[in-house]
Design a protein around this motif. Structure first.
Motif, mmCIF file in Angstrom:
data_model
loop_
_atom_site.group_PDB
_atom_site.id
_atom_site.type_symbol
_atom_site.label_atom_id
_atom_site.label_comp_id
_atom_site.label_asym_id
_atom_site.label_seq_id
_atom_site.Cartn_x
_atom_site.Cartn_y
_atom_site.Cartn_z
ATOM 1 N N TRP A 12 0.855 -1.181 0.000
ATOM 2 C CA TRP A 12 0.000 0.000 0.000
ATOM 3 C C TRP A 12 0.893 1.232 0.000
ATOM 4 O O TRP A 12 1.820 1.332 0.795
ATOM 5 N N GLU A 13 0.628 2.178 -0.892
ATOM 6 C CA GLU A 13 1.400 3.418 -0.969
ATOM 7 C C GLU A 13 0.467 4.599 -0.706
ATOM 8 O O GLU A 13 -0.654 4.614 -1.191
ATOM 9 N N HIS A 16 1.543 10.808 3.166
ATOM 10 C CA HIS A 16 1.105 11.277 4.479
ATOM 11 C C HIS A 16 1.402 12.777 4.575
ATOM 12 O O HIS A 16 2.450 13.238 4.134
ATOM 13 N N VAL A 22 4.727 7.054 2.294
ATOM 14 C CA VAL A 22 4.648 5.947 3.254
ATOM 15 C C VAL A 22 4.235 4.685 2.499
ATOM 16 O O VAL A 22 3.336 4.728 1.666
ATOM 17 N N LEU A 24 3.156 0.541 3.165
ATOM 18 C CA LEU A 24 2.799 -0.520 4.096
ATOM 19 C C LEU A 24 3.044 -1.828 3.359
ATOM 20 O O LEU A 24 2.492 -2.052 2.281
ATOM 21 N N HIS A 26 3.116 -6.014 3.693
ATOM 22 C CA HIS A 26 2.790 -7.227 4.453
ATOM 23 C C HIS A 26 3.426 -8.408 3.727
ATOM 24 O O HIS A 26 3.265 -8.562 2.521
ATOM 25 N N THR A 37 4.329 -7.323 9.100
ATOM 26 C CA THR A 37 3.793 -6.106 8.488
ATOM 27 C C THR A 37 4.703 -4.951 8.866
ATOM 28 O O THR A 37 5.027 -4.761 10.042
ATOM 29 N N PHE A 38 5.105 -4.176 7.863
ATOM 30 C CA PHE A 38 6.095 -3.124 8.084
ATOM 31 C C PHE A 38 5.627 -1.821 7.460
ATOM 32 O O PHE A 38 5.072 -1.816 6.365
ATOM 33 N N GLU A 39 5.887 -0.722 8.159
ATOM 34 C CA GLU A 39 5.630 0.616 7.637
ATOM 35 C C GLU A 39 6.971 1.232 7.277
ATOM 36 O O GLU A 39 7.894 1.232 8.084
ATOM 37 N N ALA A 45 11.088 5.142 1.745
ATOM 38 C CA ALA A 45 9.799 4.960 1.060
ATOM 39 C C ALA A 45 9.802 5.666 -0.287
ATOM 40 O O ALA A 45 9.287 5.132 -1.277
ATOM 41 N N ARG A 83 8.231 -1.813 18.281
ATOM 42 C CA ARG A 83 7.781 -1.803 16.895
ATOM 43 C C ARG A 83 9.006 -1.840 15.996
ATOM 44 O O ARG A 83 10.072 -1.341 16.357
#
Length: 94
Positions: A12-13, A16, A22, A24, A26, A37-39, A45, A83
């Motif tokens: 997921w792009e 922000h 950003v 996401l 998985h 799962t990583f941000e 990014a 985290r």
């Protein structure tokens, strides 16, 4: 530093308003315990977005643990949680 290897099952792009780009990510892990799962934010990014990564790719995510304070909005109680902070994402197979 820790590493997790797996195939990207969700990517997921977004932009922000404060963090900038950003991602996401998985992973379907390969038997490695830990986070899946990583941000990814900031300069990393920005480098990885726009087609550098895609669902189905096999990657290695290098990350370190960071302790953050969490607040329970219902009770106001705080607790420390770990985290993952992503250091790099390396594409292993396309």
């Amino acid at each position: 530093m820790e590493s997790v290897t797996g195939r990207i099952s969700l990517l997921w792009e977004e932009d922000h308003p404060y963090l900038g780009p950003v991602l996401l990510i998985h992973l379907e892990g390969e038997g490695t315990p830990g986070a899946d799962t990583f941000e990814v934010a900031g300069e990393l990014a920005g480098r990885l977005r726009g087609g550098a990564l895609a669902e189905g790719m096999r990657v290695r995510v290098d990350h370190r643990r960071e302790t953050v304070e969490s607040v329970n909005l219902e009770t106001g109680e705080t607790s420390d949680d770990d985290r993952p902070v992503v250091v790099d994402v390396i594409v292993l197979d396309r």
